[in-house]
Design a protein around this motif. Sequence first.
Motif, PDB file in Angstrom:
ATOM      1  N   PHE A   1     -29.335  -0.104   4.753  1.00 41.59           N
ATOM      2  CA  PHE A   1     -29.114  -0.989   5.894  1.00 41.59           C
ATOM      3  C   PHE A   1     -29.070  -0.231   7.217  1.00 41.59           C
ATOM      4  N   LYS A   2     -29.233   1.095   7.146  1.00 45.89           N
ATOM      5  CA  LYS A   2     -29.210   1.944   8.336  1.00 45.89           C
ATOM      6  C   LYS A   2     -27.912   1.762   9.127  1.00 45.89           C
ATOM      7  N   VAL A   3     -26.813   1.759   8.408  1.00 46.29           N
ATOM      8  CA  VAL A   3     -25.491   1.603   9.015  1.00 46.29           C
ATOM      9  C   VAL A   3     -24.707   2.902   8.825  1.00 46.29           C
ATOM     10  N   ILE A   4     -24.210   3.434   9.922  1.00 45.28           N
ATOM     11  CA  ILE A   4     -23.402   4.650   9.894  1.00 45.28           C
ATOM     12  C   ILE A   4     -22.102   4.383  10.640  1.00 45.28           C
ATOM     13  N   ARG A   5     -21.001   4.731  10.032  1.00 47.26           N
ATOM     14  CA  ARG A   5     -19.699   4.585  10.678  1.00 47.26           C
ATOM     15  C   ARG A   5     -18.920   5.892  10.518  1.00 47.26           C
ATOM     16  N   LYS A   6     -18.152   6.229  11.526  1.00 44.28           N
ATOM     17  CA  LYS A   6     -17.335   7.439  11.491  1.00 44.28           C
ATOM     18  C   LYS A   6     -15.992   7.167  12.155  1.00 44.28           C
ATOM     19  N   ASN A   7     -15.026   8.008  11.856  1.00 43.73           N
ATOM     20  CA  ASN A   7     -13.666   7.770  12.336  1.00 43.73           C
ATOM     21  C   ASN A   7     -13.341   8.563  13.598  1.00 43.73           C
ATOM     22  N   PHE A   8     -14.348   9.075  14.285  1.00 40.44           N
ATOM     23  CA  PHE A   8     -14.077   9.853  15.497  1.00 40.44           C
ATOM     24  C   PHE A   8     -14.927   9.334  16.652  1.00 40.44           C
TER      25      PHE A   8
ATOM     26  N   VAL B   1       1.768  18.629  -3.563  1.00 33.86           N
ATOM     27  CA  VAL B   1       0.397  18.114  -3.504  1.00 33.86           C
ATOM     28  C   VAL B   1       0.437  16.750  -2.831  1.00 33.86           C
ATOM     29  N   ILE B   2      -0.329  16.585  -1.769  1.00 32.73           N
ATOM     30  CA  ILE B   2      -0.413  15.314  -1.050  1.00 32.73           C
ATOM     31  C   ILE B   2      -1.844  14.802  -1.140  1.00 32.73           C
ATOM     32  N   ARG B   3      -1.986  13.599  -1.643  1.00 34.10           N
ATOM     33  CA  ARG B   3      -3.309  12.975  -1.765  1.00 34.10           C
ATOM     34  C   ARG B   3      -3.526  12.018  -0.603  1.00 34.10           C
ATOM     35  N   VAL B   4      -4.617  12.209   0.112  1.00 39.35           N
ATOM     36  CA  VAL B   4      -4.963  11.351   1.243  1.00 39.35           C
ATOM     37  C   VAL B   4      -6.116  10.444   0.832  1.00 39.35           C
ATOM     38  N   LYS B   5      -5.887   9.142   0.880  1.00 42.12           N
ATOM     39  CA  LYS B   5      -6.906   8.162   0.515  1.00 42.12           C
ATOM     40  C   LYS B   5      -7.423   7.482   1.776  1.00 42.12           C
ATOM     41  N   ILE B   6      -8.729   7.495   1.961  1.00 46.68           N
ATOM     42  CA  ILE B   6      -9.355   6.901   3.142  1.00 46.68           C
ATOM     43  C   ILE B   6      -9.964   5.556   2.760  1.00 46.68           C
ATOM     44  N   ASP B   7      -9.505   4.498   3.405  1.00 46.36           N
ATOM     45  CA  ASP B   7     -10.036   3.151   3.189  1.00 46.36           C
ATOM     46  C   ASP B   7     -10.718   2.666   4.464  1.00 46.36           C
ATOM     47  N   TRP B   8     -11.930   2.132   4.315  1.00 43.78           N
ATOM     48  CA  TRP B   8     -12.629   1.523   5.445  1.00 43.78           C
ATOM     49  C   TRP B   8     -12.409   0.012   5.362  1.00 43.78           C
ATOM     50  N   ASN B   9     -11.381  -0.459   6.042  1.00 39.66           N
ATOM     51  CA  ASN B   9     -11.025  -1.875   6.030  1.00 39.66           C
ATOM     52  C   ASN B   9     -11.573  -2.526   7.302  1.00 39.66           C
ATOM     53  N   CYS B  10     -12.860  -2.823   7.293  1.00 38.91           N
ATOM     54  CA  CYS B  10     -13.503  -3.364   8.493  1.00 38.91           C
ATOM     55  C   CYS B  10     -14.769  -4.124   8.097  1.00 38.91           C
ATOM     56  N   ASN B  11     -15.322  -4.850   9.055  1.00 38.60           N
ATOM     57  CA  ASN B  11     -16.552  -5.606   8.853  1.00 38.60           C
ATOM     58  C   ASN B  11     -17.716  -4.757   9.346  1.00 38.60           C
TER      59      ASN B  11
ATOM     60  N   ILE C   1     -23.536   7.252   1.245  1.00 39.47           N
ATOM     61  CA  ILE C   1     -23.360   8.663   1.578  1.00 39.47           C
ATOM     62  C   ILE C   1     -22.060   8.813   2.366  1.00 39.47           C
ATOM     63  N   SER C   2     -21.235   9.743   1.950  1.00 40.40           N
ATOM     64  CA  SER C   2     -19.963   9.953   2.638  1.00 40.40           C
ATOM     65  C   SER C   2     -19.614  11.437   2.630  1.00 40.40           C
ATOM     66  N   SER C   3     -18.926  11.858   3.668  1.00 41.25           N
ATOM     67  CA  SER C   3     -18.516  13.257   3.764  1.00 41.25           C
ATOM     68  C   SER C   3     -17.207  13.344   4.537  1.00 41.25           C
ATOM     69  N   THR C   4     -16.382  14.317   4.152  1.00 43.71           N
ATOM     70  CA  THR C   4     -15.100  14.533   4.814  1.00 43.71           C
ATOM     71  C   THR C   4     -14.950  16.006   5.173  1.00 43.71           C
ATOM     72  N   ILE C   5     -14.572  16.258   6.403  1.00 49.55           N
ATOM     73  CA  ILE C   5     -14.343  17.627   6.876  1.00 49.55           C
ATOM     74  C   ILE C   5     -12.888  17.734   7.326  1.00 49.55           C
ATOM     75  N   LEU C   6     -12.208  18.767   6.858  1.00 49.34           N
ATOM     76  CA  LEU C   6     -10.806  18.991   7.204  1.00 49.34           C
ATOM     77  C   LEU C   6     -10.671  20.318   7.942  1.00 49.34           C
ATOM     78  N   ARG C   7      -9.963  20.283   9.058  1.00 51.63           N
ATOM     79  CA  ARG C   7      -9.726  21.504   9.831  1.00 51.63           C
ATOM     80  C   ARG C   7      -8.247  21.596  10.181  1.00 51.63           C
ATOM     81  N   VAL C   8      -7.722  22.802  10.074  1.00 51.61           N
ATOM     82  CA  VAL C   8      -6.302  23.027  10.343  1.00 51.61           C
ATOM     83  C   VAL C   8      -6.158  23.946  11.548  1.00 51.61           C
ATOM     84  N   LYS C   9      -5.233  23.595  12.442  1.00 52.93           N
ATOM     85  CA  LYS C   9      -4.955  24.421  13.612  1.00 52.93           C
ATOM     86  C   LYS C   9      -3.450  24.582  13.777  1.00 52.93           C
TER      87      LYS C   9
ATOM     88  N   PHE D   1     -17.161  10.227   7.603  1.00 56.99           N
ATOM     89  CA  PHE D   1     -18.190   9.251   7.946  1.00 56.99           C
ATOM     90  C   PHE D   1     -18.760   8.650   6.666  1.00 56.99           C
ATOM     91  N   ILE D   2     -19.291   7.436   6.791  1.00 58.53           N
ATOM     92  CA  ILE D   2     -19.964   6.763   5.682  1.00 58.53           C
ATOM     93  C   ILE D   2     -21.316   6.265   6.182  1.00 58.53           C
TER      94      ILE D   2
END
Length: 229
Positions: free
Chosen positions: A157-164, A212-222, A14-22, A151-152
């Motif tokens: 495995f009940k594992v949740i990770r987020k970038n904030f 057009v700018i494409r943003v690719k999110i990679d989770w490079n972690c253990n 499960i993954s979701s992305t939220i974008l906000r502009v200020k 977040f992913i």
Amino acid sequence: IHKKGYQEIDTSIISSTILRVKGLGSIQTDDNHTLVIDGADYTVPPQENNALFLMTNFIRTNQQDKRCEESPSLKIAACKNDTHCELNKNSEKANGKWTGRCLFRNDTSANSSRSELGRCELEGWCPVENDYYISEPTHDALNFTIYVKNFIEFPRFKVIRKNFQFNTSYLRYCNYDSVTHKTCPMFRVGTLLDIVESNRTEQYYMLKLGAVIRVKIDWNCNLDKSLDF
């Protein structure tokens, strides 16, 4: 023998992305006034699926519902008399409903004896937008900030990770930087342009004409390790 976790696979990620502009921007209008715009103006539409449309430039036309001459860019609207406009009044390329009259510069009356070309008259939103004149990009567009919240989750495995993983006070002042704030999820538009295009002239045209700018999110972690590791 216990079955190790890395031998199992969870495909129901499960993954979701939220974008906000200020940010605040300003545009100099034709009548020498300053038009201030905010997020409600330059984020069009307000919501998209894993994407955003950021307006850095626009053509402002003060229009009214009345009669005026057709756009100069429409070749079929060039006329010498009313007959031409009457025969082509159902043109699919028209920007409004043609009245059948041929208008000449500084003269709102039809005149079939003239040698110069006029423009067919239309009834609709006037004046017609002039897409040939492109205004300058919005001031301070480079300082607009984009908050990328992602977040992913691996339910099995009940594992949740987020970038904030930060407190709110840090997010108020941080902006992404590859050295000092490389984990900050707040990105300046200028920083993103520096990453994808280093040429300043090309950056200017991207702001003025669009890109057009494409943003690719990679989770490079253990993900087997805890957040406190």
